[in-house]
Design an enzyme around this catalytic site. Structure first.
Site, PDB file in Angstrom:
ATOM      1  N   THR A 129       0.152  -0.850   0.313  1.00 32.72           N
ATOM      2  CA  THR A 129      -0.076   0.063   0.143  1.00 32.72           C
ATOM      3  C   THR A 129       1.018   1.734  -0.269  1.00 32.72           C
ATOM      4  O   THR A 129       2.381   1.397   0.448  1.00 32.72           O
ATOM      5  CB  THR A 129      -1.279  -0.154   1.308  1.00 32.72           C
TER       6      THR A 129
ATOM      7  N   THR B  28       4.880   2.610   1.096  1.00 28.36           N
ATOM      8  CA  THR B  28       5.074   0.936   1.094  1.00 28.36           C
ATOM      9  C   THR B  28       5.681   0.734  -0.404  1.00 28.36           C
ATOM     10  O   THR B  28       6.630  -0.113  -1.097  1.00 28.36           O
ATOM     11  CB  THR B  28       5.398  -0.137   1.982  1.00 28.36           C
TER      12      THR B  28
ATOM     13  N   THR C 227      -7.320  -1.771   4.024  1.00 29.07           N
ATOM     14  CA  THR C 227      -6.774  -2.613   3.738  1.00 29.07           C
ATOM     15  C   THR C 227      -8.374  -3.357   4.455  1.00 29.07           C
ATOM     16  O   THR C 227      -8.334  -4.265   4.837  1.00 29.07           O
ATOM     17  CB  THR C 227      -5.559  -2.969   4.815  1.00 29.07           C
TER      18      THR C 227
ATOM     19  N   LYS D  92      -3.455 -14.000  15.814  1.00 25.16           N
ATOM     20  CA  LYS D  92      -4.539 -15.305  15.967  1.00 25.16           C
ATOM     21  C   LYS D  92      -4.357 -16.193  15.843  1.00 25.16           C
ATOM     22  O   LYS D  92      -5.278 -17.313  15.729  1.00 25.16           O
ATOM     23  CB  LYS D  92      -6.561 -14.683  15.942  1.00 25.16           C
TER      24      LYS D  92
ATOM     25  N   TYR E 129      21.889  -8.738  35.720  1.00 24.22           N
ATOM     26  CA  TYR E 129      20.985  -8.769  37.870  1.00 24.22           C
ATOM     27  C   TYR E 129      20.257  -8.169  38.090  1.00 24.22           C
ATOM     28  O   TYR E 129      20.577  -6.694  37.566  1.00 24.22           O
ATOM     29  CB  TYR E 129      21.973 -10.206  38.763  1.00 24.22           C
TER      30      TYR E 129
ATOM     31  N   HIS F 271      23.395   4.398  48.561  1.00 23.40           N
ATOM     32  CA  HIS F 271      22.107   3.317  48.779  1.00 23.40           C
ATOM     33  C   HIS F 271      21.542   4.612  48.555  1.00 23.40           C
ATOM     34  O   HIS F 271      20.191   4.176  49.168  1.00 23.40           O
ATOM     35  CB  HIS F 271      22.481   2.338  49.783  1.00 23.40           C
TER      36      HIS F 271
ATOM     37  N   GLU G 295      31.330   4.994  41.819  1.00 23.10           N
ATOM     38  CA  GLU G 295      31.199   4.307  41.010  1.00 23.10           C
ATOM     39  C   GLU G 295      30.121   4.692  40.187  1.00 23.10           C
ATOM     40  O   GLU G 295      30.776   4.457  39.226  1.00 23.10           O
ATOM     41  CB  GLU G 295      29.554   3.689  41.504  1.00 23.10           C
TER      42      GLU G 295
ATOM     43  N   PHE H 133       6.717  15.359  61.690  1.00 20.46           N
ATOM     44  CA  PHE H 133       6.549  15.870  62.604  1.00 20.46           C
ATOM     45  C   PHE H 133       6.914  15.223  64.104  1.00 20.46           C
ATOM     46  O   PHE H 133       7.481  14.069  63.726  1.00 20.46           O
ATOM     47  CB  PHE H 133       5.396  16.430  62.684  1.00 20.46           C
TER      48      PHE H 133
ATOM     49  N   ASP I 234      11.996  14.986  72.525  1.00 18.89           N
ATOM     50  CA  ASP I 234      13.384  14.462  72.699  1.00 18.89           C
ATOM     51  C   ASP I 234      14.356  14.951  71.490  1.00 18.89           C
ATOM     52  O   ASP I 234      15.480  14.594  72.243  1.00 18.89           O
ATOM     53  CB  ASP I 234      13.023  12.863  72.790  1.00 18.89           C
TER      54      ASP I 234
END
Length: 514
Positions: A32, A35, A65, A136, A214, A276, A328, A463, A468
């Protein structure tokens, strides 16, 4: 007997070579639009789709199509005698290969100033219909949506035919392709309508950037995916200039470093050290060298083996300091030639160039966390304050203390809860992350800071449930505190501050980070 292949692709990578190989295998090529022209220009005999359907392409190519003579040719089950009787009676020619990839919706919406009308015109209708039909009926039809699969299909055809296993794999790729395509369209249109970002059914499109050796631990498989969009301030947009590939933990920690850096933008040179996923040293200075030295001296022990993100080009002087310890990753907008030469001598360091490392995240970005059996989704925490700061003690912070409090507040926002950040002279003094109670987080920060804690200010991500923390702060020589407030026992903390001569301000906004 001549077989038939239907080819209609937006991505024309390798399509001419694929079609030529099919032609040599005695396939009739049906195609089509663009293409068909590309194949014909390459000397390939092409049957136009209108010759198959007996109906012209119409509505500016919207209908080409969508026709029984196409779909019956794809969906007819060769093992079903009744299907074969019907297609014979109807004059349907079977289609054995379907090679289609869809209108470039993603590329369209990523263009600057794209209009809604332009985006909608690039929603493919016939393409998804045909490839889903072919998938399908995968036992009879080889469907190819990825140009990378052209070679395998031709190789197996030359050996006697595309295997059942390969056809099944190719069919699976179709549904991955259409699911991602539809999710992308849905999310784009949802944003255009300004709707709630949390629909009843949540789907997103992500594209694989890297298959990893990993995950968080060596026994876990992992991959890195990027969100579709123009995100030049995210790790997925970084250009790796040197070093081995990033690991799962590298990416997680580097993202944490960038999140902190974004809080400071480009106003002044800033350097962030992360270990970390927690900030272990942050500094703002007159030069990037000064900023890095502040970040490093905040906690020389923790920054070892960590990640450093900077909002300025890395120069020779800064590179010489960065090279003194094992890091790193270093992320920066750029590296001078001399800086790169110095740092690239270190075999194990990764150097990442990111155009906009301190650019703010978009407010419509989502934060997702997988839990067993479900997914938690929320907006990113892009705000720093919500309204005016409230001085709650008899003594108000000095102007200098207030600047340091806001510096510490930017940092504690990215410390795992319960989180505490101590700061002085635009430098972290101590960070206490991820504790099961707040006073222990404070004690850790004080321990890290040592003698430097005296005269510093403190930020708490949530908060104080008791007084303490104020008592420990007083003993350590902390002069001012910033925290959200909102405890039923706020008065206990306020009273303790007044008795100690400590200034305290409430933000009214907490920044939990779990």
């Amino acid at each position: 007997m001549k077989k038939r292949a239907l080819i209609s692709v937006s991505d024309k990578t390798g399509v001419v070579e694929f079609a030529k190989a099919l032609e040599q295998l005695d396939f009739e090529i049906v195609s089509t639009g663009g293409t068909a022209k590309a194949l014909a220009d390459a000397g390939i005999k092409v049957t136009g789709i209108s010759e198959v359907t007996g109906f012209p392409e119409c509505l500016d190519g919207r209908v080409k199509t969508l026709h029984p003579l196409v779909h019956a040719g794809i969906l007819a089950m060769r093992s079903n005698p009744e299907h074969m009787r019907q297609v014979d009676a109807l004059g349907v020619t079977l289609i054995d290969v379907v090679a289609i990839n869809l209108y470039p919706f993603k590329a369209t919406i990523l263009k600057p100033d794209v209009t809604l009308e332009e985006a909608i015109e690039n929603i493919d209708i016939g393409g998804p219909t045909m490839i889903r039909a072919a998938a399908k009926n995968w036992q009879d039809v080889a469907v190819v949506v990825d140009p990378a699969d052209y070679g395998k299909v031709i190789e197996e055809m030359k050996a006697g035919g595309v295997t059942k296993q390969t056809k099944f794999v190719l069919a699976g790729k179709v549904f991955e392709h259409t699911a991602a395509y539809d999710a992308l369209i849905n999310n784009y249109l949802r944003k255009q309508r300004g709707e709630d970002p949390f629909p009843e059914q949540f789907t997103m499109t992500y594209e694989k950037v890297q298959q990893m050796r990993y995950g968080e631990n060596p026994h876990q498989k992992a991959a890195f995916y990027q969100e579709v969009g123009n995100f030049d301030n995210t790790l997925a947009a970084a250009q790796q200039l040197h070093g081995k590939e990033l690991s799962y933990n590298n990416i997680n920690d580097a993202n944490g470093a960038l999140d902190v850096l974004k809080e400071f933008g480009y106003d002044k040179p800033c350097a962030v050290g992360v270990k970390h996923a927690n900030p272990c040293g942050v500094g703002v200075g007159d030069t990037i060298y000064d900023a890095y030295m502040k970040a490093y001296n905040s906690d020389p022990v923790s920054i070892f083996g960590g990640i450093v993100a900077l909002n300025r080009e890395v120069d020779e002087k800064t590179a010489q300091e960065l090279a003194k310890i094992f890091l790193e990753i270093i992320i920066a907008p750029s590296f001078t030639e001399q800086a790169f030469e110095i740092l690239s001598k270190k075999k194990n360091i990764r150097l990442l160039k990111l155009k906009n490392p301190a650019g703010a995240n978009s407010e419509d970005m989502l934060d997702m966390k997988k839990v067993a059996g479900g997914l938690l989704v929320q907006q990113l925490d892009t705000k720093l304050l919500d309204g005016e700061l409230k001085v709650v003690t008899k003594r108000a912070p000095t102007e200098e203390e207030m600047q340091q409090l806001l510096f510490a507040w930017r940092i504690v926002k990215h410390v795992k809860s319960n989180g505490i950040a101590l700061a002085k002279d635009f430098q972290t003094v101590g960070v206490g992350p991820g504790q099961t109670n707040r006073v222990t987080a404070l004690d850790l920060a004080i321990k890290y800071g040592g003698e430097n804690v005296k005269g510093s200010v403190m930020a708490s991500d949530a908060f104080f449930p008791f007084s303490d923390c104020v008592e420990h702060a007083q003993a350590a020589g902390i002069t001012a505190i910033i925290q959200p407030g909102g405890s039923i026992r706020d008065e206990d903390s306020i009273k303790a501050c007044d008795e100690a001569g400590i200034a305290m301000v409430f933000t009214g906004m907490r920044h939990f980070k779990h």
